[in-house]
Scaffold this motif. Sequence first.
Motif, mmCIF file in Angstrom:
data_model
loop_
_atom_site.group_PDB
_atom_site.id
_atom_site.type_symbol
_atom_site.label_atom_id
_atom_site.label_comp_id
_atom_site.label_asym_id
_atom_site.label_seq_id
_atom_site.Cartn_x
_atom_site.Cartn_y
_atom_site.Cartn_z
ATOM 1 N N ALA A 132 3.504 3.117 -2.527
ATOM 2 C CA ALA A 132 3.599 4.177 -1.548
ATOM 3 C C ALA A 132 5.004 4.213 -0.972
ATOM 4 O O ALA A 132 5.681 3.204 -0.912
ATOM 5 N N GLU A 133 5.430 5.390 -0.548
ATOM 6 C CA GLU A 133 6.772 5.537 0.018
ATOM 7 C C GLU A 133 6.891 4.666 1.262
ATOM 8 O O GLU A 133 6.090 4.768 2.185
ATOM 9 N N PRO A 134 7.881 3.765 1.317
ATOM 10 C CA PRO A 134 7.997 2.854 2.456
ATOM 11 C C PRO A 134 8.699 3.490 3.640
ATOM 12 O O PRO A 134 9.317 4.535 3.532
ATOM 13 N N LYS A 135 8.618 2.802 4.759
ATOM 14 C CA LYS A 135 9.432 3.167 5.909
ATOM 15 C C LYS A 135 10.846 2.727 5.621
ATOM 16 O O LYS A 135 11.110 1.572 5.396
ATOM 17 N N TYR A 165 3.153 -3.200 -8.646
ATOM 18 C CA TYR A 165 4.489 -3.150 -9.228
ATOM 19 C C TYR A 165 5.325 -2.113 -8.498
ATOM 20 O O TYR A 165 4.801 -1.217 -7.846
ATOM 21 N N ARG A 166 6.641 -2.277 -8.605
ATOM 22 C CA ARG A 166 7.596 -1.370 -7.990
ATOM 23 C C ARG A 166 8.500 -0.776 -9.061
ATOM 24 O O ARG A 166 8.837 -1.434 -10.044
ATOM 25 N N VAL A 167 8.913 0.462 -8.835
ATOM 26 C CA VAL A 167 9.787 1.163 -9.778
ATOM 27 C C VAL A 167 10.969 1.739 -9.002
ATOM 28 O O VAL A 167 10.780 2.354 -7.952
ATOM 29 N N PHE A 168 12.189 1.509 -9.505
ATOM 30 C CA PHE A 168 13.353 2.147 -8.888
ATOM 31 C C PHE A 168 14.187 2.825 -9.960
ATOM 32 O O PHE A 168 14.125 2.490 -11.139
ATOM 33 N N SER A 169 14.959 3.817 -9.537
ATOM 34 C CA SER A 169 15.792 4.560 -10.483
ATOM 35 C C SER A 169 17.101 4.943 -9.819
ATOM 36 O O SER A 169 17.172 5.101 -8.592
ATOM 37 N N LEU A 170 18.139 5.075 -10.619
ATOM 38 C CA LEU A 170 19.464 5.464 -10.128
ATOM 39 C C LEU A 170 19.645 6.965 -10.308
ATOM 40 O O LEU A 170 19.667 7.462 -11.429
ATOM 41 N N LYS A 179 3.401 11.520 -10.308
ATOM 42 C CA LYS A 179 2.057 12.090 -10.197
ATOM 43 C C LYS A 179 1.091 11.422 -11.174
ATOM 44 O O LYS A 179 -0.077 11.200 -10.847
ATOM 45 N N HIS A 180 1.562 11.110 -12.368
ATOM 46 C CA HIS A 180 0.698 10.516 -13.392
ATOM 47 C C HIS A 180 0.196 9.135 -12.966
ATOM 48 O O HIS A 180 -0.980 8.801 -13.180
ATOM 49 N N TYR A 181 1.075 8.342 -12.357
ATOM 50 C CA TYR A 181 0.717 6.972 -11.988
ATOM 51 C C TYR A 181 0.373 6.817 -10.507
ATOM 52 O O TYR A 181 -0.032 5.733 -10.080
ATOM 53 N N GLY A 182 0.550 7.887 -9.730
ATOM 54 C CA GLY A 182 0.263 7.797 -8.307
ATOM 55 C C GLY A 182 1.201 6.871 -7.572
ATOM 56 O O GLY A 182 0.790 6.097 -6.696
ATOM 57 N N ILE A 183 2.489 6.912 -7.903
ATOM 58 C CA ILE A 183 3.477 6.008 -7.316
ATOM 59 C C ILE A 183 4.599 6.804 -6.662
ATOM 60 O O ILE A 183 4.672 8.030 -6.785
#
Length: 476
Positions: free
Chosen positions: A68-71, A147-152, A170-174
């Motif tokens: 979920a989007e963090p603070k 798990y966490r995902v980040f991108s540049l 949307k596909h993974y709900g992340i």
Amino acid sequence: MALAFAASSSSSAPTAFSGSSFPFSSSSSELKAPQIGSLRLLDRDRTHALSRAVNFSQRRCSVKPVNAEPKRNDSIVPLAATIAAAEVVEKVEVEDYERLAKELEDASPLEIIDKALEKFGNDIGIAFSGAEDVALIEYAHLTGRPYRVFSLDTGRLNPETYQLFDQVEKHYGIRIEYMFPDAVEVQALVRNKGLFSFYEDGHQECCRVRKVRPLRRALKGLRAWITGQRKDQSPGTRSEIPIVQVDPVFEGMDGGIGSLVKWNPVANVQGQDIWNFLRTMNVPVNSLHSKGYVSIGCEPCTRPVLPGQHEREGRWWWEDAKAKECGLHKGNIKEENTAQLNGIENGAAHSSGTATVPDIFNSQNLVNLSRNGIENLARLEKRKEPWIVVLYAPWCPFCQAMEASYVELAEKLAGTGVKVGKFRADGEHKEYAQRELQLGSFPTIIFFPKGSSRPIKYPSEKRDVESLTAFVNALR
């Protein structure tokens, strides 16, 4: 390889990817790889693998999502998932990773990612570039672990890549944790050199501003990261990628050499097998793949490849094909491997006394000191200005790793009265540097105060610009 695929008997199944035939069409608004087969694990202990697979669905039901989007706060990626279920994080000593890499050599990507997530919990992130890296997310999803995902986001990606980001979320709900370049640095680069300077003087400077520095900030909040590197991607730079390694370039949250672990779970997987997996799992893919793009980066620096060309031919096509790295995986570029290893361990130079790699720390704000220059500086008892000087060797990966932060330090100190210099201390200068300048290993950073003849050695392995600035401010 620990993956095998059984093709479906359906007559409507598309042809497999090969040569210039790309298995996707761009007619769908959300492009997905069509289902053409089923995935089968061929582990050494099949019974164990099957029993584990049964537990995946049970585990998935009991794990709270961490994506979920963090603070947000001033830290970048560090606390991206504040609602994570408690994870027991096992800290493995640095010397264990070479052995662990050998143990996992024949493991499937699913096993490897499961092991990585188990060990590092919320302190590990998946680096997602918007291309085949979606396979990493799918494997992580299959483990049932948080798990966490980040991108540049460099600001110069293709529209299709941004569309894929949205589809994957949307596909993974992340929520993907996006890293952006510093606006002031981008502005200065574009104002000084224009929008397309990389065509004239190489892509390294642009990549350093738009990719390397944002990645460095991201990784400072992690203890490990997962990449999609494969040995077959670039024979010139990636042919010896291990499954897991101590990152040779970047630092993690604890700071210093050895503070970050790099996992490459698909290192031994062929590109065609990755695509088979993506088709089988029917996941979103970048629509550019259907237009001839294989390896996808920024829009100005990526183009489709021709039939028979290697996938990396489409990246920075105007440059040497043997060294196509943007800096994110700079540790892959090796010159004179044996000599470099000696240099890392003992501070030894190349046997010839010279290096075959380009010089580093190049900036108009940095003074390149000759042997006479550093000797004169060391002799002065009353200097007009304080100096900070790095003793370096251009082939040393740890010197290369701190290049961006040291250049940034020079820019930050410009006009403050503090001089920033560099002195190449390998080869014939090494003995002098060890005797007179406290050189132990590369890089060594020393400060020459304004009112003292004795240089002060920087004691920490933390070489980020904030730590170096604090060192200078404490002594100037």
